[in-house]
Design a protein around this motif. Structure first.
Motif, PDB file in Angstrom:
ATOM      1  N   VAL A 175      31.826  45.733  47.504  1.00  0.00           N
ATOM      2  CA  VAL A 175      31.643  46.705  46.439  1.00  0.00           C
ATOM      3  C   VAL A 175      30.151  46.848  46.170  1.00  0.00           C
ATOM      4  O   VAL A 175      29.492  45.884  45.771  1.00  0.00           O
ATOM      5  CB  VAL A 175      32.384  46.271  45.150  1.00  0.00           C
ATOM      6  CG1 VAL A 175      32.097  47.271  44.027  1.00  0.00           C
ATOM      7  CG2 VAL A 175      33.883  46.172  45.412  1.00  0.00           C
ATOM      8  N   ARG A 176      29.636  48.052  46.416  1.00  0.00           N
ATOM      9  CA  ARG A 176      28.217  48.345  46.204  1.00  0.00           C
ATOM     10  C   ARG A 176      27.305  47.325  46.903  1.00  0.00           C
ATOM     11  O   ARG A 176      26.355  46.806  46.312  1.00  0.00           O
ATOM     12  CB  ARG A 176      27.892  48.416  44.713  1.00  0.00           C
ATOM     13  CG  ARG A 176      28.621  49.520  43.965  1.00  0.00           C
ATOM     14  CD  ARG A 176      28.109  49.666  42.541  1.00  0.00           C
ATOM     15  NE  ARG A 176      28.888  50.671  41.830  1.00  0.00           N
ATOM     16  CZ  ARG A 176      29.950  50.381  41.084  1.00  0.00           C
ATOM     17  NH1 ARG A 176      30.361  49.129  40.966  1.00  0.00           N
ATOM     18  NH2 ARG A 176      30.598  51.340  40.457  1.00  0.00           N
ATOM     19  N   ASP A 218      34.124  45.314  38.789  1.00  0.00           N
ATOM     20  CA  ASP A 218      32.857  46.056  38.721  1.00  0.00           C
ATOM     21  C   ASP A 218      33.080  47.567  38.735  1.00  0.00           C
ATOM     22  O   ASP A 218      32.355  48.331  39.388  1.00  0.00           O
ATOM     23  CB  ASP A 218      31.910  45.666  39.860  1.00  0.00           C
ATOM     24  CG  ASP A 218      31.448  44.226  39.760  1.00  0.00           C
ATOM     25  OD1 ASP A 218      31.548  43.635  38.655  1.00  0.00           O
ATOM     26  OD2 ASP A 218      31.001  43.678  40.792  1.00  0.00           O
ATOM     27  N   ASP A 220      35.369  49.232  40.170  1.00  0.00           N
ATOM     28  CA  ASP A 220      36.081  49.720  41.358  1.00  0.00           C
ATOM     29  C   ASP A 220      37.502  49.146  41.399  1.00  0.00           C
ATOM     30  O   ASP A 220      37.736  47.977  41.068  1.00  0.00           O
ATOM     31  CB  ASP A 220      35.340  49.331  42.636  1.00  0.00           C
ATOM     32  CG  ASP A 220      34.055  50.119  42.806  1.00  0.00           C
ATOM     33  OD1 ASP A 220      34.045  51.322  42.500  1.00  0.00           O
ATOM     34  OD2 ASP A 220      33.055  49.516  43.258  1.00  0.00           O
TER      35      ASP A 220
END
Length: 229
Positions: A175-176, A218, A220
């Motif tokens: 994620v990111r 986060d 997501d």
């Protein structure tokens, strides 16, 4: 001529006497030879047992009762177990399929460990994880009882059979740009204990939807899926 008459009479008498004696002797021998019945000789009774070849084949036939095979490693269906440590500080869940097992120990804050190993026919299991973590347990009936050692500290525990949605879940993704690795234990009473690591930094995990495994990390949306060995 008159004197010869008695002489003939005497000779005739002697001849008759000799004939009678001879007849008596002959009659006595006959009585001695056939007067007693001959000794009975037992005739062999007809054999009721099968012939030698028949007996051999009969003995060679397998027993009617089936033989019992020696116990072998039994394939177990996928089953999960979940519970708390004896000091109630942490949770533990074990997922078993066949002779393989995966376990997750978690205190819900910073301490966790994934362990794996084999399950023997008698239910005994010895699992191991990173940094010397280990689990010694035994599956008996509907529960696993044992001890797990994490960061050199032993924890006794009892994990009971978990009915879905209870059990062990995990989600791994990115994620990111950050590596996400989350583990969740859903206890039979509905409570959840879990840790999410972001680039190997642990923190308490947000709750998952027990039915779908959906969780937001986060910002997501992720899906935590049941762990299968």
């Amino acid at each position: 001529m008159k004197r010869s008459g008695p002489l003939y009479t005497l000779l005739a008498g002697l001849a008759l006497g000799l004939f009678v004696l001879s007849l008596n002797a002959t009659t006595g021998e006959g009585t001695s030879s056939y007067g007693e019945a001959p000794a009975a000789t037992a005739s062999p009774a007809p054999s009721t047992s099968p012939s030698g070849s028949g007996s051999a084949s009969a003995s060679a036939e397998p027993s009617a009762s089936p033989s019992k095979a020696s116990p072998t490693r039994t394939a177990r269906a996928k089953t999960s177990y979940a519970g708390r440590t004896d000091d109630d500080s942490s949770a533990i869940s074990i997922s078993i399929r066949g002779d393989k097992a995966i376990a997750y120990f978690c205190d819900g804050r910073t301490k966790e460990s994934w362990l794996k190993g084999n399950v023997e026919d008698n239910g005994e299991m010895k699992l191991s994880g990173k940094h010397g973590a280990k689990l010694d347990g035994r599956l008996t009936g509907d529960r696993v009882r044992g001890t797990t050692t994490v960061e050199k500290r032993p924890y006794g525990f009892t994990a009971k059979k978990a009915v879905k949605p209870s059990g062990l879940y995990r989600a791994t993704t990115e994620v990111r740009g950050a590596e996400i690795d989350g583990g969740w234990i859903v206890l039979p009473d509905g409570r959840q204990v879990g840790i999410v690591r972001r680039d190997d930094k642990p923190s308490a995990a947000p709750p998952i939807d027990p039915d779908s495994g959906a969780v937001t990390v986060d910002g997501d949306s992720l899906t935590a899926r049941p762990v299968v060995p």
